[in-house]
Design a protein around this motif. Sequence first.
Motif, PDB file in Angstrom:
ATOM      1  N   SER A  28       0.924  -1.195  -0.128  1.00  0.00           N
ATOM      2  CA  SER A  28       0.079  -0.099  -0.021  1.00  0.00           C
ATOM      3  C   SER A  28       0.976   1.269  -0.006  1.00  0.00           C
ATOM      4  N   TYR A  29       0.483   2.273  -0.425  1.00  0.00           N
ATOM      5  CA  TYR A  29       1.237   3.597  -0.616  1.00  0.00           C
ATOM      6  C   TYR A  29       1.352   3.811   0.789  1.00  0.00           C
ATOM      7  N   GLN A  30       0.604   4.001   1.746  1.00  0.00           N
ATOM      8  CA  GLN A  30       0.778   4.267   3.193  1.00  0.00           C
ATOM      9  C   GLN A  30       1.741   3.462   3.690  1.00  0.00           C
ATOM     10  N   GLY A  31       1.752   2.233   3.388  1.00  0.00           N
ATOM     11  CA  GLY A  31       2.612   1.390   4.168  1.00  0.00           C
ATOM     12  C   GLY A  31       3.928   1.555   3.435  1.00  0.00           C
ATOM     13  N   ILE A  32       3.981   2.027   2.428  1.00  0.00           N
ATOM     14  CA  ILE A  32       5.553   2.117   1.897  1.00  0.00           C
ATOM     15  C   ILE A  32       6.246   3.370   2.447  1.00  0.00           C
ATOM     16  N   GLY A  38       8.011   6.627   8.753  1.00  0.00           N
ATOM     17  CA  GLY A  38       7.498   6.477  10.141  1.00  0.00           C
ATOM     18  C   GLY A  38       6.000   7.368   9.845  1.00  0.00           C
ATOM     19  N   TYR A  39       5.594   7.733  11.270  1.00  0.00           N
ATOM     20  CA  TYR A  39       4.310   8.098  11.242  1.00  0.00           C
ATOM     21  C   TYR A  39       4.291   9.504  10.655  1.00  0.00           C
ATOM     22  N   LEU A  45       1.726  11.885   3.696  1.00  0.00           N
ATOM     23  CA  LEU A  45       1.095  11.244   2.603  1.00  0.00           C
ATOM     24  C   LEU A  45      -0.181  11.391   2.658  1.00  0.00           C
ATOM     25  N   SER A  46      -0.925  11.318   3.686  1.00  0.00           N
ATOM     26  CA  SER A  46      -2.487  11.513   3.935  1.00  0.00           C
ATOM     27  C   SER A  46      -2.891  12.796   3.488  1.00  0.00           C
ATOM     28  N   LEU A  47      -1.915  13.917   3.814  1.00  0.00           N
ATOM     29  CA  LEU A  47      -2.307  15.247   3.349  1.00  0.00           C
ATOM     30  C   LEU A  47      -2.377  15.419   1.770  1.00  0.00           C
ATOM     31  N   HIS A 169      -2.068   6.536  -6.411  1.00  0.00           N
ATOM     32  CA  HIS A 169      -2.979   6.174  -5.203  1.00  0.00           C
ATOM     33  C   HIS A 169      -3.761   4.803  -5.557  1.00  0.00           C
ATOM     34  N   ASN A 170      -3.747   4.473  -6.737  1.00  0.00           N
ATOM     35  CA  ASN A 170      -4.564   3.405  -7.063  1.00  0.00           C
ATOM     36  C   ASN A 170      -3.650   2.058  -7.513  1.00  0.00           C
ATOM     37  N   VAL A 171      -2.313   2.301  -7.334  1.00  0.00           N
ATOM     38  CA  VAL A 171      -1.331   1.240  -7.872  1.00  0.00           C
ATOM     39  C   VAL A 171      -1.507  -0.128  -7.326  1.00  0.00           C
TER      40      VAL A 171
END
Length: 378
Positions: A28-32, A38-39, A45-47, A169-171
Motif C-alpha cells: 500500500s502507498y501508506q505502508g511504503i 514513520g508516522y 502522504l495523507s495530506l 494512489h490506485n497502484v
Amino acid sequence: MLLLLVAIVTDYSLILMVRAAHLSGTYSYQGIVEAAFGYPGYVALSLMQFLYPFIAMVSYNIVVGDTITKVFIRLFSLRTTSLLARRDFVVALATLFVTIPLCLFRDLAKLARWSLASLVLVLFILLCILIRMSSISEIVPVTRDAWAFADTGIVPAIGIMAFAFMCHHNVFLLYESIEDASQTLWDRLTHISVGVTCVVSFLFGIAGYATFTGNVQGDLLENYCWYDDLMNLARLAFSFTILLTYPIECLVARSVLTQVLSSHYSTDVQHVGFTLAIVGVAYVLSVTTDCLGVVLELNGVLAAVPLAFILPAVSYLKLEPGPLLSPIKRPALGLAIFGAGVALVGVLQIALAVNDKTGPEACMHGLVMPYCNQTLHV
C-alpha cells in the motif's frame, strides 16, 4: 517533447513504487511511506492524498459549470443573464441532484460498469476536436510566436501533465488484481498503459493547440463557439464523464479523512457529514474562480507532483540498501530532485501569476471568443 518526458518519468515512478513495496513488505502507498519515514511520513502522504482528489473535485465543478451552461444557452436560446446560464446555479444543481447522491455511496462498484462508456466518450470528444480543426482554425486569429519551442509556462505545464497521469494512489489496487503479479509483468503493463495515455493526451494537446494556438483556454471546450452543435455534444459527453469521475475522487478524499479522524471507520452520521462537508467546500471554492488552468496547476504542483514523483522516489531511496549515490539509486535520486524542483518553481510561478492583475482576464467564464462572431459553417 515535454509530454513524453513526463510520461517516461511517470512510468519509472510507477515501477519504483512496486519495487519499494517489495522492499518494505507492504503493498500500500501508506505502508511504503510509513515504512520509510514513520508516522510523520504517513501524515504527509495523507495530506497529499486528500488534497489531490479534493482539488480535482473543485476542477470538475468548474468544468461542469463551463460546459453545461453553454449547452443550456444553445438548447433553450437563453440570455447569458438567465438563471440556467449562471455557472454557480448549474453547479449547484449538479451537486444537489447528481454528485451528492452518488458520493453518498460507500461502495462505488456500481459505477465501474460505466468505465468503458467513459472511455468511448473520451474518444468521441477527441473525434469532435479533430473534425473541428479544419473548419474553425481558419477563423481563429494568428498568434505571434505560437510555435516557439519553450517559454516560462513549462513548469506549470508539467504540473498539469502530472495531474493527468496521476494514478499512484490506485497502484496497489491494480497490482493485487493482476493474476500471478510480478515486477516484470507490472513493468510491462505500466509501459503499455502510460504509453496509451501519452498518445491520447498528445492528440488532445496537439489538436487543441493547433486549432487555437495562443487563444487556447484552460478548458479547451471553452474555445468553441456556443452555437456549435457538434461541440455541444462533446460538452455533454465531457460533463457526463466528469460527473461519474467526481464520486470516485470524493471517495478517496473521504477515505483519507475517515482514516485520520475516525480510526478507519465512520458511522452513518459521520459518513454523511464528511461527504457533505467535502462536497460543500469543493462547491464553494469552485464558484469563486473561473480559471480551470490555475486550479489544475495548483493540484499538479501541490499534490500530483509530490505523489507521483517525490514520495515514491524518496521512499525507495530510504528503503533500498546501499549508498545514496550508488548506481541503482541514481535514477530515483534524479526523480526526487526533478519532482522537488518542479514543485518549488511551480508554486513560485503560480503565486506570481495570481498577483498579476492581467492574469484572470485570460480565463473568464462566459467570454464569447471574438472569432465566434464570424460565420462558421457547421
